[in-house]
Design a protein around this motif. Structure first.
Motif, PDB file in Angstrom:
ATOM      1  N   ARG A 192      26.979 -29.151 -16.989  1.00  0.00           N
ATOM      2  CA  ARG A 192      26.043 -30.253 -16.704  1.00  0.00           C
ATOM      3  C   ARG A 192      26.734 -31.603 -16.911  1.00  0.00           C
ATOM      4  NH1 ARG A 192      22.450 -29.257 -20.453  1.00  0.00           N
ATOM      5  NH2 ARG A 192      20.978 -28.051 -19.206  1.00  0.00           N
ATOM      6  N   ALA A 193      27.507 -31.712 -17.984  1.00  0.00           N
ATOM      7  CA  ALA A 193      28.206 -32.970 -18.251  1.00  0.00           C
ATOM      8  C   ALA A 193      29.246 -33.273 -17.186  1.00  0.00           C
ATOM      9  CB  ALA A 193      28.865 -32.914 -19.627  1.00  0.00           C
ATOM     10  N   ALA A 194      29.894 -32.223 -16.663  1.00  0.00           N
ATOM     11  CA  ALA A 194      30.942 -32.416 -15.668  1.00  0.00           C
ATOM     12  C   ALA A 194      30.393 -32.759 -14.292  1.00  0.00           C
ATOM     13  CB  ALA A 194      31.815 -31.161 -15.576  1.00  0.00           C
ATOM     14  N   THR A 195      29.167 -32.278 -13.994  1.00  0.00           N
ATOM     15  CA  THR A 195      28.650 -32.407 -12.628  1.00  0.00           C
ATOM     16  C   THR A 195      27.428 -33.311 -12.502  1.00  0.00           C
ATOM     17  OG1 THR A 195      27.181 -30.496 -12.896  1.00  0.00           O
ATOM     18  CG2 THR A 195      29.438 -30.067 -12.120  1.00  0.00           C
ATOM     19  N   GLY A 196      26.693 -33.505 -13.597  1.00  0.00           N
ATOM     20  CA  GLY A 196      25.436 -34.237 -13.522  1.00  0.00           C
ATOM     21  C   GLY A 196      24.299 -33.432 -12.947  1.00  0.00           C
ATOM     22  N   ALA A 197      24.530 -32.144 -12.655  1.00  0.00           N
ATOM     23  CA  ALA A 197      23.513 -31.283 -12.051  1.00  0.00           C
ATOM     24  C   ALA A 197      22.689 -30.588 -13.135  1.00  0.00           C
ATOM     25  CB  ALA A 197      24.175 -30.245 -11.152  1.00  0.00           C
ATOM     26  N   GLN A 198      21.553 -30.050 -12.726  1.00  0.00           N
ATOM     27  CA  GLN A 198      20.693 -29.277 -13.609  1.00  0.00           C
ATOM     28  C   GLN A 198      20.538 -27.867 -13.049  1.00  0.00           C
ATOM     29  OE1 GLN A 198      19.444 -30.188 -16.490  1.00  0.00           O
ATOM     30  NE2 GLN A 198      20.004 -32.357 -16.429  1.00  0.00           N
ATOM     31  N   PRO A 199      20.692 -26.833 -13.879  1.00  0.00           N
ATOM     32  CA  PRO A 199      20.550 -25.470 -13.371  1.00  0.00           C
ATOM     33  C   PRO A 199      19.097 -25.037 -13.257  1.00  0.00           C
ATOM     34  CG  PRO A 199      20.991 -25.391 -15.705  1.00  0.00           C
ATOM     35  CD  PRO A 199      21.019 -26.858 -15.320  1.00  0.00           C
ATOM     36  N   GLN A 200      18.857 -24.034 -12.442  1.00  0.00           N
ATOM     37  CA  GLN A 200      17.626 -23.264 -12.529  1.00  0.00           C
ATOM     38  C   GLN A 200      17.796 -22.309 -13.718  1.00  0.00           C
ATOM     39  OE1 GLN A 200      16.448 -21.483  -8.652  1.00  0.00           O
ATOM     40  NE2 GLN A 200      18.208 -22.599  -7.827  1.00  0.00           N
ATOM     41  N   VAL A 201      16.768 -22.169 -14.522  1.00  0.00           N
ATOM     42  CA  VAL A 201      16.873 -21.352 -15.734  1.00  0.00           C
ATOM     43  C   VAL A 201      15.990 -20.123 -15.589  1.00  0.00           C
ATOM     44  CG1 VAL A 201      16.625 -21.301 -18.233  1.00  0.00           C
ATOM     45  CG2 VAL A 201      17.349 -23.414 -17.088  1.00  0.00           C
ATOM     46  N   ALA A 202      16.582 -18.955 -15.845  1.00  0.00           N
ATOM     47  CA  ALA A 202      15.860 -17.693 -15.674  1.00  0.00           C
ATOM     48  C   ALA A 202      15.262 -17.173 -16.971  1.00  0.00           C
ATOM     49  CB  ALA A 202      16.792 -16.634 -15.092  1.00  0.00           C
ATOM     50  N   GLY A 203      15.928 -17.399 -18.105  1.00  0.00           N
ATOM     51  CA  GLY A 203      15.529 -16.775 -19.360  1.00  0.00           C
ATOM     52  C   GLY A 203      14.347 -17.448 -20.023  1.00  0.00           C
ATOM     53  N   LYS A 204      13.974 -16.885 -21.149  1.00  0.00           N
ATOM     54  CA  LYS A 204      12.892 -17.478 -21.943  1.00  0.00           C
ATOM     55  C   LYS A 204      13.215 -18.937 -22.255  1.00  0.00           C
ATOM     56  CE  LYS A 204      13.599 -14.137 -24.956  1.00  0.00           C
ATOM     57  NZ  LYS A 204      13.514 -13.250 -26.146  1.00  0.00           N
ATOM     58  N   PRO A 205      12.230 -19.832 -22.133  1.00  0.00           N
ATOM     59  CA  PRO A 205      10.792 -19.610 -22.004  1.00  0.00           C
ATOM     60  C   PRO A 205      10.268 -19.663 -20.568  1.00  0.00           C
ATOM     61  CG  PRO A 205      11.155 -21.910 -22.471  1.00  0.00           C
ATOM     62  CD  PRO A 205      12.528 -21.266 -22.410  1.00  0.00           C
ATOM     63  N   MET A 206      11.133 -19.544 -19.588  1.00  0.00           N
ATOM     64  CA  MET A 206      10.702 -19.748 -18.209  1.00  0.00           C
ATOM     65  C   MET A 206       9.890 -18.557 -17.688  1.00  0.00           C
ATOM     66  SD  MET A 206      11.876 -22.672 -18.106  1.00  0.00           S
ATOM     67  CE  MET A 206      11.410 -23.088 -16.421  1.00  0.00           C
ATOM     68  N   PRO A 207       8.950 -18.786 -16.770  1.00  0.00           N
ATOM     69  CA  PRO A 207       8.130 -17.701 -16.227  1.00  0.00           C
ATOM     70  C   PRO A 207       8.948 -16.607 -15.548  1.00  0.00           C
ATOM     71  CG  PRO A 207       7.157 -19.829 -15.701  1.00  0.00           C
ATOM     72  CD  PRO A 207       8.507 -20.117 -16.292  1.00  0.00           C
ATOM     73  N   VAL A 208      10.159 -16.939 -15.080  1.00  0.00           N
ATOM     74  CA  VAL A 208      11.010 -15.930 -14.430  1.00  0.00           C
ATOM     75  C   VAL A 208      11.261 -14.762 -15.373  1.00  0.00           C
ATOM     76  CG1 VAL A 208      13.271 -15.505 -13.373  1.00  0.00           C
ATOM     77  CG2 VAL A 208      12.098 -17.689 -13.001  1.00  0.00           C
ATOM     78  N   MET A 209      11.552 -15.060 -16.638  1.00  0.00           N
ATOM     79  CA  MET A 209      11.835 -14.003 -17.611  1.00  0.00           C
ATOM     80  C   MET A 209      10.592 -13.191 -17.911  1.00  0.00           C
ATOM     81  SD  MET A 209      14.380 -12.747 -19.252  1.00  0.00           S
ATOM     82  CE  MET A 209      14.889 -11.875 -20.738  1.00  0.00           C
ATOM     83  N   HIS A 210       9.439 -13.847 -18.018  1.00  0.00           N
ATOM     84  CA  HIS A 210       8.199 -13.116 -18.260  1.00  0.00           C
ATOM     85  C   HIS A 210       7.915 -12.183 -17.086  1.00  0.00           C
ATOM     86  CE1 HIS A 210       4.247 -12.264 -19.864  1.00  0.00           C
ATOM     87  NE2 HIS A 210       3.726 -12.548 -18.688  1.00  0.00           N
ATOM     88  N   ARG A 211       8.125 -12.659 -15.879  1.00  0.00           N
ATOM     89  CA  ARG A 211       7.914 -11.809 -14.707  1.00  0.00           C
ATOM     90  C   ARG A 211       8.830 -10.596 -14.751  1.00  0.00           C
ATOM     91  NH1 ARG A 211       9.808 -13.534  -8.671  1.00  0.00           N
ATOM     92  NH2 ARG A 211      11.678 -13.859  -9.926  1.00  0.00           N
ATOM     93  N   GLU A 212      10.105 -10.805 -15.085  1.00  0.00           N
ATOM     94  CA  GLU A 212      11.056  -9.698 -15.154  1.00  0.00           C
ATOM     95  C   GLU A 212      10.622  -8.668 -16.200  1.00  0.00           C
ATOM     96  OE1 GLU A 212      14.502  -7.822 -13.645  1.00  0.00           O
ATOM     97  OE2 GLU A 212      13.558  -9.698 -12.987  1.00  0.00           O
ATOM     98  N   SER A 213      10.173  -9.157 -17.344  1.00  0.00           N
ATOM     99  CA  SER A 213       9.737  -8.259 -18.415  1.00  0.00           C
ATOM    100  C   SER A 213       8.540  -7.428 -17.980  1.00  0.00           C
ATOM    101  CB  SER A 213       9.377  -9.065 -19.668  1.00  0.00           C
ATOM    102  OG  SER A 213      10.474  -9.813 -20.125  1.00  0.00           O
ATOM    103  N   MET A 214       7.576  -8.053 -17.326  1.00  0.00           N
ATOM    104  CA  MET A 214       6.381  -7.328 -16.899  1.00  0.00           C
ATOM    105  C   MET A 214       6.706  -6.330 -15.796  1.00  0.00           C
ATOM    106  SD  MET A 214       4.291  -8.516 -19.040  1.00  0.00           S
ATOM    107  CE  MET A 214       2.743  -7.829 -18.476  1.00  0.00           C
ATOM    108  N   LEU A 215       7.608  -6.701 -14.878  1.00  0.00           N
ATOM    109  CA  LEU A 215       8.000  -5.778 -13.814  1.00  0.00           C
ATOM    110  C   LEU A 215       8.679  -4.529 -14.381  1.00  0.00           C
ATOM    111  CD1 LEU A 215       9.416  -8.238 -11.105  1.00  0.00           C
ATOM    112  CD2 LEU A 215       7.382  -6.786 -10.895  1.00  0.00           C
ATOM    113  N   ARG A 216       9.528  -4.728 -15.373  1.00  0.00           N
ATOM    114  CA  ARG A 216      10.330  -3.615 -15.888  1.00  0.00           C
ATOM    115  C   ARG A 216       9.607  -2.780 -16.939  1.00  0.00           C
ATOM    116  NH1 ARG A 216      15.845  -3.595 -14.544  1.00  0.00           N
ATOM    117  NH2 ARG A 216      16.441  -5.384 -13.243  1.00  0.00           N
TER     118      ARG A 216
END
Length: 352
Positions: A192-216
């Motif tokens: 982030r410091a090198a590029t000034g960009a922001q990532p998409q985050v998959a893990g907790k606390p994001m809903p992506v991780m909750h969805r993955e947990s419920m699916l599996r």
């Protein structure tokens, strides 16, 4: 005078039965909850055995993307908790699914991480590569102790070129048997410091991780169990499910008392034995902003958090303090002065 009812947001809540009997599945964090480094957290193994015997399914949901589910399952089995790879959900799996939804099937993906991330990417039919020169369609970054400057530089080149950037998680620290070490969030911060960009985050606390947990896990009434407010508990709040905070990892009593609405657990326990016994309810006392739990009374007076009483379970004192502190925070927008009440609670929790 009848004490007023406590609004739902002023948890910790009571649970008349043991959570292992009330919920069908425990979605357990690992680092700081079940183990710290190679060793089990005290009481964790016995508590998990007893929770399983009570009928609760045990699933392990971790933001650590460095190891494969099979590696994690083997570690748990060696600790005395027989586990299969299908019982483990990692942020690498959530991140890989997020990548697969954004790139063509069979695409090359620049992987900055370890075997766990490689395996998760391959599970979705994608091809892990190590350089921008290999023509990746996206960048996925997860923790591995072997990640160094060359991998971070490749990630930076690819992100600067405009490729989608997915981070498995942004935990700044990682608990180990020697203390806290830099986590994936620290390494993400380099890119982030090198590029000034922001990532998409998959893990907790994001809903992506909750969805993955419920699916599996196909959980119907899950209970999230963790040691971090900003990932485990916030993830449960984001997913609309109940949570249990255990005090065996990074969260201190002081941090819990200052938690905002998005990081408040449903239940609090010293360790995983909190799955095995009912949780007493916190009740409002007649005095304004005063709350009882067990033999403890907590209240806010003149902007200061106060604790009095006694009881066999020091966590009851913390439960009452949470209700008083959170009520004051919600009413005034400011955390009440926590000393000496927080210090007293922390001392009680340290008492064998």
């Amino acid at each position: 005078m009848t004490a007023p009812a406590i609004p739902a947001h002023l948890l910790p809540a009571g649970c008349p039965r043991a959570p292992a009997e009330e919920y069908d599945t425990a979605l357990l964090d690992l680092d700081g909850v079940v183990y710290a480094g190679p060793a089990a957290v005290p009481h964790a193994v016995d508590a998990l055995h007893l929770a399983g015997r009570a009928g609760m399914r045990l699933a392990y949901v971790t933001n650590n993307a460095s190891r494969t589910p099979g590696d994690v399952a083997d570690h748990l089995t060696r600790l005395g908790v027989p586990t299969g790879a299908h019982d483990v959900v990692t942020s690498a799996q959530a991140a890989a699914r997020l990548v697969a939804e954004q790139v063509p099937a069979g695409s090359a993906v620049l992987v900055v991480g370890g075997r766990g991330l490689d395996e998760a990417v391959r599970e979705h039919g994608l091809r892990p590569v190590g350089s921008l020169a290999d023509g990746p369609a996206a960048v996925v970054q997860g923790f591995d102790p072997g990640v160094g400057w060359p991998q971070l530089a490749e990630a930076s080149y690819a992100v600067a070129a405009g490729l989608p950037w997915i981070a498995s998680n942004t935990d700044l620290s990682l608990p180990t048997d020697r203390g806290r070490a830099p986590g994936n969030g620290a390494l993400v911060g380099v890119v982030r410091a090198a590029t000034g960009a922001q990532p998409q985050v998959a893990g907790k606390p994001m809903p992506v991780m909750h969805r993955e947990s419920m699916l599996r896990t196909a959980a119907r009434r899950p209970l999230v169990v963790g040691d971090r407010l900003d990932t485990d508990i916030a993830g449960a709040v984001n997913g609309g499910v109940d949570s249990l905070l255990v005090l065996t990892g990074v969260t201190t009593a002081r941090q819990l008392l200052a938690a905002g609405p998005g990081e408040r657990p449903t239940y609090v326990a010293a360790d995983l034995r909190g799955l095995l016994a009912p949780h007493p309810a916190v009740t409002a006392a007649a005095a304004e902003e005063a709350f009882r739990c067990g033999g403890w009374l907590a209240r806010v007076a003149d902007g200061r958090l106060l604790l009095e009483g006694h009881g066999p379970d020091p966590v009851d004192a913390l439960r009452a303090l949470c209700a008083a502190a959170w009520t004051a925070l919600d009413r005034t927008g400011a955390v009440p002065a926590l000393d000496p009440a927080a210090a007293a609670a922390e001392a009680l929790l340290r008492t064998p």
